[in-house]
Design a protein around this motif. Sequence first.
Motif, PDB file in Angstrom:
ATOM      1  N   LEU A  49       1.326   6.129 -16.851  1.00  0.00           N
ATOM      2  CA  LEU A  49       1.487   6.388 -15.327  1.00  0.00           C
ATOM      3  C   LEU A  49       1.777   4.591 -15.165  1.00  0.00           C
ATOM      4  O   LEU A  49       3.415   4.120 -14.726  1.00  0.00           O
ATOM      5  CB  LEU A  49       1.458   7.024 -13.742  1.00  0.00           C
ATOM      6  CG  LEU A  49       1.572   8.022 -14.813  1.00  0.00           C
ATOM      7  CD1 LEU A  49       1.893   9.217 -13.220  1.00  0.00           C
ATOM      8  CD2 LEU A  49       3.267   8.780 -15.350  1.00  0.00           C
ATOM      9  N   LEU A  50       1.060   3.705 -14.831  1.00  0.00           N
ATOM     10  CA  LEU A  50       1.294   3.144 -14.652  1.00  0.00           C
ATOM     11  C   LEU A  50       1.650   1.693 -15.200  1.00  0.00           C
ATOM     12  O   LEU A  50       2.601   0.966 -15.459  1.00  0.00           O
ATOM     13  CB  LEU A  50      -0.699   1.904 -14.109  1.00  0.00           C
ATOM     14  CG  LEU A  50      -0.898   2.363 -12.905  1.00  0.00           C
ATOM     15  CD1 LEU A  50      -2.781   2.228 -13.417  1.00  0.00           C
ATOM     16  CD2 LEU A  50       0.105   2.382 -11.688  1.00  0.00           C
ATOM     17  N   LEU A  51       1.270   2.336 -16.857  1.00  0.00           N
ATOM     18  CA  LEU A  51       2.043   1.371 -18.023  1.00  0.00           C
ATOM     19  C   LEU A  51       3.907   1.826 -18.106  1.00  0.00           C
ATOM     20  O   LEU A  51       4.827   0.491 -18.158  1.00  0.00           O
ATOM     21  CB  LEU A  51       1.469   1.560 -19.261  1.00  0.00           C
ATOM     22  CG  LEU A  51       0.365   1.385 -19.207  1.00  0.00           C
ATOM     23  CD1 LEU A  51      -0.340   2.290 -20.675  1.00  0.00           C
ATOM     24  CD2 LEU A  51       0.163   0.322 -19.310  1.00  0.00           C
ATOM     25  N   LEU A  52       4.776   2.795 -17.408  1.00  0.00           N
ATOM     26  CA  LEU A  52       5.645   3.279 -17.312  1.00  0.00           C
ATOM     27  C   LEU A  52       5.727   2.689 -15.993  1.00  0.00           C
ATOM     28  O   LEU A  52       7.397   2.313 -16.506  1.00  0.00           O
ATOM     29  CB  LEU A  52       5.384   4.685 -17.326  1.00  0.00           C
ATOM     30  CG  LEU A  52       6.807   5.594 -17.295  1.00  0.00           C
ATOM     31  CD1 LEU A  52       8.103   5.456 -18.574  1.00  0.00           C
ATOM     32  CD2 LEU A  52       6.685   7.468 -16.292  1.00  0.00           C
ATOM     33  N   ARG A  53       5.246   2.608 -15.422  1.00  0.00           N
ATOM     34  CA  ARG A  53       6.098   2.038 -14.270  1.00  0.00           C
ATOM     35  C   ARG A  53       6.670   0.526 -14.402  1.00  0.00           C
ATOM     36  O   ARG A  53       7.655  -0.615 -13.585  1.00  0.00           O
ATOM     37  CB  ARG A  53       4.711   2.025 -12.656  1.00  0.00           C
ATOM     38  CG  ARG A  53       5.286   0.806 -12.143  1.00  0.00           C
ATOM     39  CD  ARG A  53       5.453   1.429 -10.661  1.00  0.00           C
ATOM     40  NE  ARG A  53       5.747   0.908  -9.782  1.00  0.00           N
ATOM     41  CZ  ARG A  53       7.026   0.628  -8.906  1.00  0.00           C
ATOM     42  NH1 ARG A  53       8.628   0.703  -9.239  1.00  0.00           N
ATOM     43  NH2 ARG A  53       7.646  -0.967  -8.140  1.00  0.00           N
ATOM     44  N   THR A  54       6.448  -0.374 -15.569  1.00  0.00           N
ATOM     45  CA  THR A  54       6.034  -1.404 -15.729  1.00  0.00           C
ATOM     46  C   THR A  54       7.823  -1.970 -16.251  1.00  0.00           C
ATOM     47  O   THR A  54       8.534  -2.836 -15.945  1.00  0.00           O
ATOM     48  CB  THR A  54       5.349  -2.172 -16.664  1.00  0.00           C
ATOM     49  OG1 THR A  54       5.681  -2.053 -17.546  1.00  0.00           O
ATOM     50  CG2 THR A  54       3.482  -2.247 -16.414  1.00  0.00           C
ATOM     51  N   VAL A  55       7.615  -0.165 -16.994  1.00  0.00           N
ATOM     52  CA  VAL A  55       9.013  -0.486 -17.353  1.00  0.00           C
ATOM     53  C   VAL A  55      10.033   0.322 -16.421  1.00  0.00           C
ATOM     54  O   VAL A  55      11.466  -0.667 -16.662  1.00  0.00           O
ATOM     55  CB  VAL A  55       9.168   0.323 -18.400  1.00  0.00           C
ATOM     56  CG1 VAL A  55      10.396   1.093 -19.444  1.00  0.00           C
ATOM     57  CG2 VAL A  55       7.934   0.542 -19.282  1.00  0.00           C
ATOM     58  N   VAL A  56       9.906   0.699 -15.454  1.00  0.00           N
ATOM     59  CA  VAL A  56      10.641   1.570 -14.182  1.00  0.00           C
ATOM     60  C   VAL A  56      11.040  -0.053 -13.739  1.00  0.00           C
ATOM     61  O   VAL A  56      12.243  -0.422 -13.406  1.00  0.00           O
ATOM     62  CB  VAL A  56      10.559   2.682 -13.968  1.00  0.00           C
ATOM     63  CG1 VAL A  56      11.504   2.581 -12.962  1.00  0.00           C
ATOM     64  CG2 VAL A  56      10.076   3.911 -14.543  1.00  0.00           C
ATOM     65  N   ARG A  84       8.732  -5.995 -12.640  1.00  0.00           N
ATOM     66  CA  ARG A  84       8.764  -6.356 -11.658  1.00  0.00           C
ATOM     67  C   ARG A  84       6.957  -6.620 -11.231  1.00  0.00           C
ATOM     68  O   ARG A  84       6.080  -6.845 -10.309  1.00  0.00           O
ATOM     69  CB  ARG A  84       9.670  -6.067 -10.307  1.00  0.00           C
ATOM     70  CG  ARG A  84      10.968  -7.310 -10.142  1.00  0.00           C
ATOM     71  CD  ARG A  84      12.053  -6.344  -9.167  1.00  0.00           C
ATOM     72  NE  ARG A  84      11.983  -5.024  -9.233  1.00  0.00           N
ATOM     73  CZ  ARG A  84      12.515  -4.187  -9.564  1.00  0.00           C
ATOM     74  NH1 ARG A  84      13.514  -5.094 -10.616  1.00  0.00           N
ATOM     75  NH2 ARG A  84      12.298  -2.904  -9.514  1.00  0.00           N
ATOM     76  N   PHE A  85       6.913  -5.311 -11.615  1.00  0.00           N
ATOM     77  CA  PHE A  85       5.415  -4.441 -11.851  1.00  0.00           C
ATOM     78  C   PHE A  85       4.492  -4.931 -13.534  1.00  0.00           C
ATOM     79  O   PHE A  85       5.900  -3.638 -14.370  1.00  0.00           O
ATOM     80  CB  PHE A  85       4.993  -3.258 -11.495  1.00  0.00           C
ATOM     81  CG  PHE A  85       3.443  -2.329 -11.193  1.00  0.00           C
ATOM     82  CD1 PHE A  85       2.929  -3.052 -10.785  1.00  0.00           C
ATOM     83  CD2 PHE A  85       3.061  -1.906 -12.359  1.00  0.00           C
ATOM     84  CE1 PHE A  85       1.450  -2.534 -10.530  1.00  0.00           C
ATOM     85  CE2 PHE A  85       1.818  -1.236 -12.499  1.00  0.00           C
ATOM     86  CZ  PHE A  85       0.760  -1.855 -11.762  1.00  0.00           C
ATOM     87  N   SER A  86       3.867  -5.881 -13.483  1.00  0.00           N
ATOM     88  CA  SER A  86       4.073  -6.239 -14.917  1.00  0.00           C
ATOM     89  C   SER A  86       2.738  -6.009 -15.184  1.00  0.00           C
ATOM     90  O   SER A  86       1.840  -4.714 -14.482  1.00  0.00           O
ATOM     91  CB  SER A  86       4.014  -7.710 -15.081  1.00  0.00           C
ATOM     92  OG  SER A  86       2.585  -8.097 -13.797  1.00  0.00           O
ATOM     93  N   LEU A 101       0.845  -1.433  -0.215  1.00  0.00           N
ATOM     94  CA  LEU A 101      -0.486  -0.012  -0.266  1.00  0.00           C
ATOM     95  C   LEU A 101       1.145   1.348   0.451  1.00  0.00           C
ATOM     96  O   LEU A 101       0.234   2.447  -0.444  1.00  0.00           O
ATOM     97  CB  LEU A 101      -0.620   0.116   1.006  1.00  0.00           C
ATOM     98  CG  LEU A 101      -2.030  -1.640   1.357  1.00  0.00           C
ATOM     99  CD1 LEU A 101      -3.015  -0.992   2.455  1.00  0.00           C
ATOM    100  CD2 LEU A 101      -2.879  -1.222  -0.332  1.00  0.00           C
ATOM    101  N   VAL A 102       2.338   1.557   0.249  1.00  0.00           N
ATOM    102  CA  VAL A 102       2.949   2.023  -0.328  1.00  0.00           C
ATOM    103  C   VAL A 102       4.511   1.954  -0.868  1.00  0.00           C
ATOM    104  O   VAL A 102       5.110   1.426  -0.868  1.00  0.00           O
ATOM    105  CB  VAL A 102       3.724   2.392   1.323  1.00  0.00           C
ATOM    106  CG1 VAL A 102       4.483   3.662   1.184  1.00  0.00           C
ATOM    107  CG2 VAL A 102       2.724   2.621   2.484  1.00  0.00           C
ATOM    108  N   SER A 103       3.547   2.661  -2.126  1.00  0.00           N
ATOM    109  CA  SER A 103       3.936   2.055  -3.409  1.00  0.00           C
ATOM    110  C   SER A 103       3.982   2.862  -4.079  1.00  0.00           C
ATOM    111  O   SER A 103       2.789   3.537  -4.200  1.00  0.00           O
ATOM    112  CB  SER A 103       3.804   0.385  -3.558  1.00  0.00           C
ATOM    113  OG  SER A 103       2.960   0.376  -4.144  1.00  0.00           O
ATOM    114  N   PRO A 104       4.702   2.717  -5.098  1.00  0.00           N
ATOM    115  CA  PRO A 104       4.129   3.794  -6.509  1.00  0.00           C
ATOM    116  C   PRO A 104       3.153   3.883  -7.130  1.00  0.00           C
ATOM    117  O   PRO A 104       1.957   4.462  -7.425  1.00  0.00           O
ATOM    118  CB  PRO A 104       5.036   3.462  -7.594  1.00  0.00           C
ATOM    119  CG  PRO A 104       6.089   3.665  -7.106  1.00  0.00           C
ATOM    120  CD  PRO A 104       5.778   2.439  -5.628  1.00  0.00           C
TER     121      PRO A 104
END
Length: 262
Positions: free
Chosen positions: A90-97, A101-103, A49-52
């Motif tokens: 931003l969620l999709l960008l998170r998959t790249v960054v 690990r976040f798919s 719950l404390v995550s990007p």
Amino acid sequence: MKQRVITAVVALIIFIPIIVAGHIWIDIAAFALGLVALSEVLIMRKKLLVSPEAIISGLGILLVIAPQSWWVDLPHFLDPWYIVYLFVLLLLLRTVVSKNRFSFDDAGMITLSMLYIGIGFHFFIAARAVSLVALLYALFIVWTTDSGAYMIGRKLGKHKLAPHISPNKTWEGSIGGSLVATIVGSVFWYFFPIGHYSLIVMVVLTLIFSIVGQFGDLVESALKRYYGVKDSGKILPGHGGILDRFDSLLLVLPVIHLFGLI
């Protein structure tokens, strides 16, 4: 049972004054309930719950829930749905960054949760903005469907409705719950009318809304079954989580809006 009753009484003592007061109080309640419901899905998905992704989706769902009136005086390019889409990006960008690990599956699940929960609570606010009667109409349909299905199912239930998803639900309880809700909802509408439909049409619509509410319950049951949990959360002792209590309403309110009643 005692714990369930105590929780229900305390919840109603808090909930009823909020829906009666309306205005900013209903907005705050919808935001809070939406965030808690989203956190329940994230926990089921085993996300921190404390995550990007939690922060991005939390801000995104607040935008989805926000009442339409908040956007009236803003420039046209600040369309709320476009801004929500930016949060999806931003969620999709998170998959790249995160190097997957976040798919993409995680991003899709969170986006769907933002819409499923957010739109439901958006129309929770919209219903109260129309009138207290409009919101009570929706609540009575959901409550009487649940209560009727439970009581009639216990007495007469023999044929399983969806044993692979919700083993305790029966066809007898489902049909009985919808009949009870149709009678109660139609009588309520007769004395406190909303919309422009005739009584006959409203009887049919009330039946439809009750059935939709049961689908909402089954959708959430399928979600819990998929993630292998009994309740969506523990915030309401004896009742589970916010999703457990509002699953039917999250589908009923948008459909009521579809028919122009809120």
